[in-house]
Design a protein around this motif. Structure first.
Motif, mmCIF file in Angstrom:
data_model
loop_
_atom_site.group_PDB
_atom_site.id
_atom_site.type_symbol
_atom_site.label_atom_id
_atom_site.label_comp_id
_atom_site.label_asym_id
_atom_site.label_seq_id
_atom_site.Cartn_x
_atom_site.Cartn_y
_atom_site.Cartn_z
ATOM 1 N N HIS A 61 0.844 -1.215 0.000
ATOM 2 C CA HIS A 61 0.000 0.000 0.000
ATOM 3 C C HIS A 61 0.865 1.245 0.000
ATOM 4 N N HIS A 63 1.244 5.485 -1.895
ATOM 5 C CA HIS A 63 0.772 6.559 -2.783
ATOM 6 C C HIS A 63 2.020 7.315 -3.233
ATOM 7 N N HIS A 200 -9.421 2.228 1.733
ATOM 8 C CA HIS A 200 -9.056 2.549 3.120
ATOM 9 C C HIS A 200 -10.301 2.306 3.971
ATOM 10 N N HIS A 257 -5.654 -0.591 6.616
ATOM 11 C CA HIS A 257 -5.816 0.017 7.949
ATOM 12 C C HIS A 257 -6.550 -0.849 8.963
ATOM 13 N N ASP A 310 2.343 3.234 3.038
ATOM 14 C CA ASP A 310 1.465 4.388 2.866
ATOM 15 C C ASP A 310 2.288 5.502 2.204
HETATM 16 ZN ZN ZN Z 1 -3.396 5.134 1.849
#
Ligand code: ZN
Length: 399
Positions: A61, A63, A200, A257, A310
């Protein structure tokens, strides 16, 4: 090519001392003791010496869009304030800035031994302009909170840009920013095209308050921007997610999460037979000061749990070595070999690549990395301690 190392950590049983891997094209052709591999295979021999050879890491995961936001947003009083802060920062960048940011992120991830990444992008139109140096699952991050009537159009536009990528999927951002229709349209596409989905879910206490109690700073913020709040005040985020009409195509879902789960959520998980995949991002979790991630409970229920970095808007590096160490600080009882699975075998399963990635096994892709390793400790301990850039990495059979 034959690659010899002091130890080969295959993720299939015990590490092989004085081991070697034969690589042919982009595949692993053979793996075993160096003498056997040399006897069975021809080709140039590369001796890595006092190193451990292991499967390339998989970041479940990330970005990369926000690589440019490292250190820009200090922790905020509320999650809603953080969303306001990141939106203000994001507005300062042009499409070319984002391309540079994504490319910087790829370079950094690779420097830290990542050979596969599940990357969410808010700008799917930029994907055709980027040549990824590592194996990439591009997930279009989709938000329709300001225009729910356009949900199908938003999804279909993103798909048009993503189809040039070898591996792609869809990422309805979260229950509070993506409508029910957007989620269900993504599921239709996933069933039809056999693609993966990610989202998420149950990340913050404020998300819980929004949906369960119809109150709190995130609830007020969403209401102020015109979101239809009629789905709030009854169910937890997990109940809303699992309770979708017709059910969810759960094996397609990689859920990030899950920091906030109630006792009734755990009852619900226990009753539901099918499992989605879970990603935990320990350092981003600490940055937001979320409730403790319920690792043991989810593991006991049979969930496949992976690690992800993340984005650098809430983390300070794209190193999965750092992520494994952060995880170990919160779960000191989990052995290093099990933690290593969370960046190799487990995310390979989440990406439906358990027969091609995450292990050093005959027929698997030749995605490899090496880190120094000597006699003083087990290879797993030394891998978890490794700090710095990886000097030797192979992606798809190429050095
Ligand atoms: Zn994220």
């Amino acid at each position: 090519m034959i690659i010899r190392a002091r130890t080969v950590v295959t993720m299939d049983g015990a590490p092989i001392e004085n081991g070697a891997v034969a690589v042919s094209g982009n595949q692993i052709a053979d793996v075993g003791k160096f003498d056997q591999i040399r006897a069975r295979n021809a080709g140039e021999i590369v001796d890595l010496g006092e190193q451990a050879l292991l499967p390339g890491f998989i970041n479940a995961h990330c970005h990369l869009d926000y690589t440019c936001l490292r250190g820009k947003i200090p922790p905020q009083k509320s999650f809603a304030d953080w969303i306001r802060a990141i939106n203000a920062e994001k507005a300062k960048f042009s499409p070319n800035d984002y391309i540079a940011s994504i490319n910087d992120g790829f370079a950094e991830a690779k420097r830290f031994g990542t050979t596969t990444i599940a990357n969410l992008t808010a700008f799917p139109d930029l994907v055709p302009k980027i040549s990824a140096p590592i194996r990439t699952w591009w997930f279009a991050e989709l938000i329709d909170v300001r225009a729910p009537e356009r949900s199908n159009e938003i999804v279909d536009l993103a798909i048009g840009s993503l189809k040039s990528a070898p591996n792609w999927g869809l990422a309805p951002h979260a229950l509070f920013t993506a409508s029910k229709n957007l989620y269900s349209h993504c599921e239709e596409v996933a069933r039809r095209e056999d693609i993966l989905l990610t989202t998420h879910l149950a990340e913050s206490l404020e998300e819980m308050e929004t949906f369960r109690d119809a109150s709190g700073p995130l609830y007020e913020f969403l209401k102020s921007i015109g979101r239809n709040m009629s789905d709030c005040g009854r169910q937890t985020p997990l109940e809303l997610f699992l309770g979708a009409p017709g059910g969810r195509a759960l094996p397609h879902w990689i859920v990030s999460h899950l920091n906030e789960l109630t006792e009734s959520d755990f009852d619900l998980l226990e009753r539901s037979e099918r499992r989605f995949h879970v990603v935990h991002s320990p350092r981003s979790h600490d940055y937001f000061n979320h409730s403790r991630f319920p690792f043991e409970k989810l593991r006991a229920l049979g969930f496949n749990i992976c690690l992800g970095t993340d984005s650098l808007a809430s983390n300070d590096s794209l190193s999965l070595f750092d992520e494994m160490r952060a995880f170990r600080r919160s779960e000191p009882g989990i052995s290093p070999d099990k933690i290593l699975k969370m960046v190799t075998v487990n995310p390979a399963r989440a990406l439906h690549q358990e027969n091609t990635l995450g292990r050093i096994r005959r027929g698997f892709r030749a995605d490899l990395l090496a880190v120094r390793c000597n006699e003083r400790d087990t290879p797993f301990e030394q891998i978890l301690e490794f700090d710095g850039s990886v000097d030797w990495i192979m992606v798809n059979g190429k050095l």
